[in-house]
Design an enzyme around this catalytic site. Structure first.
Site, PDB file in Angstrom:
ATOM      1  N   HIS A  17      14.090 -35.548 -15.453  1.00  0.00           N
ATOM      2  CA  HIS A  17      13.650 -35.976 -14.133  1.00  0.00           C
ATOM      3  C   HIS A  17      12.242 -35.462 -13.819  1.00  0.00           C
ATOM      4  O   HIS A  17      11.869 -35.377 -12.650  1.00  0.00           O
ATOM      5  CB  HIS A  17      14.645 -35.503 -13.069  1.00  0.00           C
ATOM      6  CG  HIS A  17      16.009 -36.083 -13.258  1.00  0.00           C
ATOM      7  ND1 HIS A  17      16.266 -37.423 -13.130  1.00  0.00           N
ATOM      8  CD2 HIS A  17      17.188 -35.517 -13.624  1.00  0.00           C
ATOM      9  CE1 HIS A  17      17.551 -37.659 -13.381  1.00  0.00           C
ATOM     10  NE2 HIS A  17      18.127 -36.515 -13.693  1.00  0.00           N
ATOM     11  N   LYS A  21       4.826  -3.685  -6.087  1.00  0.00           N
ATOM     12  CA  LYS A  21       6.237  -3.411  -6.371  1.00  0.00           C
ATOM     13  C   LYS A  21       7.120  -3.717  -5.169  1.00  0.00           C
ATOM     14  O   LYS A  21       8.201  -4.255  -5.300  1.00  0.00           O
ATOM     15  CB  LYS A  21       6.376  -1.941  -6.761  1.00  0.00           C
ATOM     16  CG  LYS A  21       7.775  -1.508  -7.117  1.00  0.00           C
ATOM     17  CD  LYS A  21       8.168  -2.056  -8.454  1.00  0.00           C
ATOM     18  CE  LYS A  21       9.608  -1.831  -8.804  1.00  0.00           C
ATOM     19  NZ  LYS A  21      10.066  -2.780  -9.824  1.00  0.00           N
ATOM     20  N   LYS A  60       9.268 -13.330 -15.281  1.00  0.00           N
ATOM     21  CA  LYS A  60       8.773 -12.162 -16.025  1.00  0.00           C
ATOM     22  C   LYS A  60       7.526 -12.542 -16.811  1.00  0.00           C
ATOM     23  O   LYS A  60       6.534 -11.820 -16.799  1.00  0.00           O
ATOM     24  CB  LYS A  60       9.823 -11.622 -17.009  1.00  0.00           C
ATOM     25  CG  LYS A  60      10.993 -10.865 -16.437  1.00  0.00           C
ATOM     26  CD  LYS A  60      10.678  -9.514 -15.870  1.00  0.00           C
ATOM     27  CE  LYS A  60      10.296  -9.621 -14.426  1.00  0.00           C
ATOM     28  NZ  LYS A  60      11.276  -9.538 -13.411  1.00  0.00           N
ATOM     29  N   GLU A 118      14.448 -16.225 -14.128  1.00  0.00           N
ATOM     30  CA  GLU A 118      13.996 -14.832 -14.225  1.00  0.00           C
ATOM     31  C   GLU A 118      13.104 -14.641 -15.460  1.00  0.00           C
ATOM     32  O   GLU A 118      12.096 -13.930 -15.402  1.00  0.00           O
ATOM     33  CB  GLU A 118      15.220 -13.908 -14.262  1.00  0.00           C
ATOM     34  CG  GLU A 118      14.919 -12.424 -14.427  1.00  0.00           C
ATOM     35  CD  GLU A 118      14.063 -11.809 -13.335  1.00  0.00           C
ATOM     36  OE1 GLU A 118      13.836 -12.447 -12.293  1.00  0.00           O
ATOM     37  OE2 GLU A 118      13.592 -10.677 -13.546  1.00  0.00           O
ATOM     38  N   GLU A 147       4.498 -13.179 -14.464  1.00  0.00           N
ATOM     39  CA  GLU A 147       4.049 -11.968 -13.779  1.00  0.00           C
ATOM     40  C   GLU A 147       3.146 -11.099 -14.646  1.00  0.00           C
ATOM     41  O   GLU A 147       2.144 -10.582 -14.178  1.00  0.00           O
ATOM     42  CB  GLU A 147       5.256 -11.094 -13.382  1.00  0.00           C
ATOM     43  CG  GLU A 147       5.954 -11.475 -12.114  1.00  0.00           C
ATOM     44  CD  GLU A 147       7.128 -10.558 -11.817  1.00  0.00           C
ATOM     45  OE1 GLU A 147       7.259 -10.142 -10.670  1.00  0.00           O
ATOM     46  OE2 GLU A 147       7.934 -10.256 -12.727  1.00  0.00           O
ATOM     47  N   ARG A 157       2.559   0.607  -6.229  1.00  0.00           N
ATOM     48  CA  ARG A 157       2.776  -0.173  -5.012  1.00  0.00           C
ATOM     49  C   ARG A 157       1.526  -0.920  -4.572  1.00  0.00           C
ATOM     50  O   ARG A 157       1.588  -1.784  -3.699  1.00  0.00           O
ATOM     51  CB  ARG A 157       3.185   0.746  -3.881  1.00  0.00           C
ATOM     52  CG  ARG A 157       4.447   1.422  -4.250  1.00  0.00           C
ATOM     53  CD  ARG A 157       5.166   1.873  -3.071  1.00  0.00           C
ATOM     54  NE  ARG A 157       6.558   1.926  -3.431  1.00  0.00           N
ATOM     55  CZ  ARG A 157       7.539   1.657  -2.621  1.00  0.00           C
ATOM     56  NH1 ARG A 157       7.291   1.285  -1.410  1.00  0.00           N
ATOM     57  NH2 ARG A 157       8.768   1.749  -3.019  1.00  0.00           N
ATOM     58  N   TRP A 203      -3.314  -2.350  -1.216  1.00  0.00           N
ATOM     59  CA  TRP A 203      -3.066  -3.710  -1.709  1.00  0.00           C
ATOM     60  C   TRP A 203      -3.622  -4.611  -0.610  1.00  0.00           C
ATOM     61  O   TRP A 203      -3.062  -4.682   0.490  1.00  0.00           O
ATOM     62  CB  TRP A 203      -1.565  -3.928  -1.905  1.00  0.00           C
ATOM     63  CG  TRP A 203      -1.196  -5.210  -2.551  1.00  0.00           C
ATOM     64  CD1 TRP A 203      -1.107  -5.463  -3.894  1.00  0.00           C
ATOM     65  CD2 TRP A 203      -0.835  -6.433  -1.902  1.00  0.00           C
ATOM     66  NE1 TRP A 203      -0.719  -6.769  -4.104  1.00  0.00           N
ATOM     67  CE2 TRP A 203      -0.542  -7.387  -2.905  1.00  0.00           C
ATOM     68  CE3 TRP A 203      -0.729  -6.829  -0.565  1.00  0.00           C
ATOM     69  CZ2 TRP A 203      -0.148  -8.691  -2.613  1.00  0.00           C
ATOM     70  CZ3 TRP A 203      -0.341  -8.131  -0.279  1.00  0.00           C
ATOM     71  CH2 TRP A 203      -0.060  -9.036  -1.301  1.00  0.00           C
ATOM     72  N   CYS A 223       0.831  -1.210   0.000  1.00  0.00           N
ATOM     73  CA  CYS A 223       0.000   0.000   0.000  1.00  0.00           C
ATOM     74  C   CYS A 223       0.870   1.267   0.000  1.00  0.00           C
ATOM     75  O   CYS A 223       2.060   1.202   0.294  1.00  0.00           O
ATOM     76  CB  CYS A 223      -0.864   0.027   1.240  1.00  0.00           C
ATOM     77  SG  CYS A 223      -1.673  -1.519   1.586  1.00  0.00           S
ATOM     78  N   ASN A 227      -0.293   1.127   6.487  1.00  0.00           N
ATOM     79  CA  ASN A 227       0.380   0.064   5.726  1.00  0.00           C
ATOM     80  C   ASN A 227       0.892  -0.954   6.731  1.00  0.00           C
ATOM     81  O   ASN A 227       1.371  -0.572   7.792  1.00  0.00           O
ATOM     82  CB  ASN A 227       1.597   0.602   4.969  1.00  0.00           C
ATOM     83  CG  ASN A 227       1.216   1.492   3.822  1.00  0.00           C
ATOM     84  OD1 ASN A 227       0.039   1.644   3.519  1.00  0.00           O
ATOM     85  ND2 ASN A 227       2.208   2.090   3.191  1.00  0.00           N
ATOM     86  N   GLY A 228       0.839  -2.227   6.366  1.00  0.00           N
ATOM     87  CA  GLY A 228       1.368  -3.251   7.263  1.00  0.00           C
ATOM     88  C   GLY A 228       0.259  -4.173   7.734  1.00  0.00           C
ATOM     89  O   GLY A 228      -0.830  -4.201   7.157  1.00  0.00           O
TER      90      GLY A 228
HETATM   91  C1  G6P Z   1       8.121  -7.886  -5.353  1.00  0.00           C
HETATM   92  C2  G6P Z   1       8.328  -7.258  -6.716  1.00  0.00           C
HETATM   93  C3  G6P Z   1       9.503  -7.935  -7.419  1.00  0.00           C
HETATM   94  C4  G6P Z   1      10.752  -7.878  -6.555  1.00  0.00           C
HETATM   95  C5  G6P Z   1      10.494  -8.459  -5.150  1.00  0.00           C
HETATM   96  C6  G6P Z   1      11.659  -8.164  -4.209  1.00  0.00           C
HETATM   97  O1  G6P Z   1       7.701  -9.188  -5.494  1.00  0.00           O
HETATM   98  O2  G6P Z   1       7.163  -7.365  -7.491  1.00  0.00           O
HETATM   99  O3  G6P Z   1       9.754  -7.276  -8.646  1.00  0.00           O
HETATM  100  O4  G6P Z   1      11.774  -8.593  -7.164  1.00  0.00           O
HETATM  101  O5  G6P Z   1       9.340  -7.850  -4.582  1.00  0.00           O
HETATM  102  O6  G6P Z   1      11.754  -6.772  -4.042  1.00  0.00           O
HETATM  103  P1  G6P Z   1      13.052  -6.017  -3.615  1.00  0.00           P
HETATM  104  O7  G6P Z   1      12.663  -4.573  -3.553  1.00  0.00           O
HETATM  105  O8  G6P Z   1      13.418  -6.562  -2.262  1.00  0.00           O
HETATM  106  O9  G6P Z   1      14.106  -6.293  -4.613  1.00  0.00           O
END
Ligand code: G6P
Length: 610
Positions: free
Chosen positions: A506, A605, A487, A483, A490, A27, A74, A2, A99-100
């Site tokens: 396997h 984010k 991507k 990765e 996501e 966020r 969020w 949030c 937030n939290g």
């Molecule tokens: C969230 C974001 C990712 C990020 C991860 C870790 O899941 O959507 O893109 O890699 O957090 O975030 P950080 O800020 O610790 O790299």
């Protein structure tokens, strides 16, 4: 997660709140709301969905005020409905945003219900509002009521409240979730992230855990739960104000993909001398610590974790130091054992990820030689609480799917492997010079690869009607396959998995058929022969192969096999180069599928709660 923003000023603050929310929207974006003081009344507007829905509501029914708070949510407790959107009120006495997660909220809710408080939402935040109201019955002074209420909270919070009983003030509390005060002249602001306020100030006081504050137009007064005054100096925020601007790009993600050569060059700027690596940027202690390191534990989440996985290969082969890499949410609940002289490295783009911070705090109390933050945000909690810092210069990253943050992390980690190799006497001068030249050439090579976007766009068409995809790599390119799969899932919502190619038979081979594209990233290294055999196994089962391969690798194209040759994949930095076509692939698949690329569903984010 949030986002919080607030302001107190002689001018109308509603536009400042709305702009702040827009800047924080990446966020959390399932609902948004604002509460402002109008005389004795608290006026609230809330809307489900993006900040634009709130903006529309405010246009239909405008608010003018000098003091207010706002929030973009969020969801944690309760669905994304208007009733659950923040701010939450307790009658007309106060409004809060939070937030939290309040861990003892059920017990508090029961207690408050039996004391006669009525709840209008399912959130933990509404508990805080009523808790403060209950304390107002005991104390004339709102500051006292606020701090007594905060004293009952367990869990993580960044909290902001407004009340008509102190109409020019914002009240704040921080435990675990970030919160800053933005300082200006005769008006002041608050936010969960400085980015929300860069249009109005670049001076910020960062609240520490346990801090409370009262902010009015004249200034900020910080105190702790016992009422003791605290001194915290404002710091300048160095990033350029680039937030609201996508330039000519359709999405922030695409802009950020194309910013990578510059971001990598900026990250290297203070780290390379004319012939070797410069370790001063790690902090004054670095040269004394580096030769002592005998083990390394790397802890991170999401994309940052993948950067750590690549670093393990680099650090072990260049410096001979054993490396463990683990996701923070597992590490923090194990009982990890650090052998003597172990360096803890926390990797985080934001420096505010709750699990990574908890891991750092564990490490600080459990016998590590030193802690190092690899981070893109210089003022973040991770950087402030770590002993050493290794900063990336990616600039602000808005797209939820991380791109330039990742490749700059990799760049810094390759550099760190060289610094460690030299400190341990494992890297001779000639190899160091060669590696430095490779790093210097990296931005140029990245530019060339990004020019392949049209080819990748073409390949993306193969994925539009697919439900699943498999990504394969070996060695340093296995984490790059992870990765690439992350991507794709996501932002396009296609189920994608990554495997080290040697594991194919396997298990995952059972899934391979003509409906399952298999994406491979392959440099020309000692594992290529083995990889070829793995790919034959896929072909034999009718799987569609898409190979991103080094220029000098010969692989037969033809029916069911697409090869795209990627220049610059012959050096140690190949994993960084190989990332680019996979980012472009995910982006173009998402574009074809029409998803919300910059704000994929359910994600955020920066994950500041567990
Ligand atoms: C969230 C974001 C990712 C990020 C991860 C870790 O899941 O959507 O893109 O890699 O957090 O975030 P950080 O800020 O610790 O790299």
């Amino acid at each position: 997660m949030c986002g919080i923003v607030g302001a107190t000023s002689a001018r109308n603050i509603t536009p400042i709140l709305l702009e702040g929310l827009r800047r924080l929207e990446y966020r959390g974006y399932d609902s948004a709301g604002v509460a402002v003081l109008e005389g004795e009344a608290i006026e609230v507007r809330r809307a489900v969905g993006k900040v634009q829905a709130l903006a529309d509501a405010l246009e239909a029914d405008p608010l003018e005020s000098h003091t207010g708070i706002a929030h973009t949510r969020w969801a944690t407790h309760g669905k994304p409905t208007e009733a659950n959107a923040h701010p939450h009120r307790s009658g007309h006495r106060l409004a809060v945003v939070h937030n939290g997660i309040i861990e003892n909220y059920e017990a508090l809710r029961r207690e408050l219900k039996s004391a006669g408080f009525q709840f209008a939402s399912e959130t933990d935040t509404e508990v805080i509002a009523h808790l403060i109201a209950r304390e107002m019955d005991q104390h004339d002074d709102f500051a006292k009521a606020f701090s007594h209420a905060v004293g009952h909270l367990e869990g993580a919070y960044a909290l902001a409240a407004v009340t008509p009983s102190d109409p020019e003030a914002l009240y704040l509390a921080r435990m675990g979730s970030p919160l800053v005060i933005g300082i200006s002249t005769e008006e002041n602001y608050i936010a969960s992230d400085p980015l929300a306020l860069l249009q109005v100030t670049d001076r910020f006081i960062h609240l520490e855990n346990g801090d409370l504050a009262r902010v009015d137009r004249q200034g900020a007064h910080l105190f702790d739960l016992k009422g003791k005054e605290l001194q915290r100096e404002p710091e300048r925020f160095a990033h350029e104000d680039q937030v609201a601007n996508k330039g000519d790009y359709r999405h922030f993600m695409l802009k950020e993909i194309h910013e990578q050569p510059e971001a990598v060059a900026n990250t290297l700027a203070d780290k390379l001398g004319s012939h070797g690596v410069l370790t001063e940027s790690l902090g004054p202690e670095a040269n004394a610590i580096l030769p002592k390191i005998e083990n390394i534990h790397i802890i991170a989440c999401g994309t940052s974790y993948h950067a750590g996985l690549v670093a393990r290969y680099w650090i072990e082969s260049i410096s001979g130091i054993p490396v463990n890499v683990e996701v923070a949410s597992e590490y923090r609940y194990r009982e990890p054992v650090a052998p003597p002289n172990t360096l803890f490295i926390g990797i985080s783009q934001s420096g505010e990820t709750a699990d990574t911070l908890a891991a750092l705090r564990f490490a600080k109390e459990n016998g590590y030689l030193q802690t190092l933050a690899l981070c893109n945000m210089p003022g973040s909690t991770l950087v402030r609480e770590s002993g050493l810092r290794l900063l990336t210069q990616a600039g602000i990253e808005i797209g939820v799917a991380s791109t330039k943050a990742f490749t700059t992390q990799l760049t810094a980690l390759y550099w760190l492997a060289l610094a460690l190799g030299r400190a341990r006497g494992r890297l001779d001068k000639a190899d160091e010079e060669k590696a430095v030249a490779t790093l210097r050439a990296l931005p140029r090579h990245m530019e060339v690869v990004l020019e392949l976007e049209d080819e990748v766009k073409h390949i993306a068409e193969e994925f539009v009607d697919k439900q699943h995809a498999l990504f394969l790599g070996r060695g340093t390119h296995y984490p790059i396959a992870l990765e690439g799969a992350l991507k794709l899932k996501e932002i396009s919502y296609i189920h994608a998995e990554a495997y080290p190619a040697g594991e194919l038979k396997h298990g995952p081979l059972a899934l391979v058929d003509e409906d399952m594209p298999v994406v491979t990233v392959a440099p020309d290294d000692h594992l290529l022969g083995k990889l070829r055999s793995n790919l034959e196994e896929v072909r034999a089962r009718g799987g569609q192969l898409i190979n991103f391969i080094a220029e000098n690798v010969d692989m037969q194209a033809g029916e069911g096999v697409i090869n795209l040759k990627i220049p610059g994949m012959n050096d140690g930095t190949s994993p960084i180069i190989a990332t680019l076509p996979l980012q472009l692939l995910a982006y173009h698949v998402a574009l074809l599928k029409g998803t919300d690329v910059d704000k994929p569903r359910n994600l955020a984010k920066s994950v500041t709660v567990e």
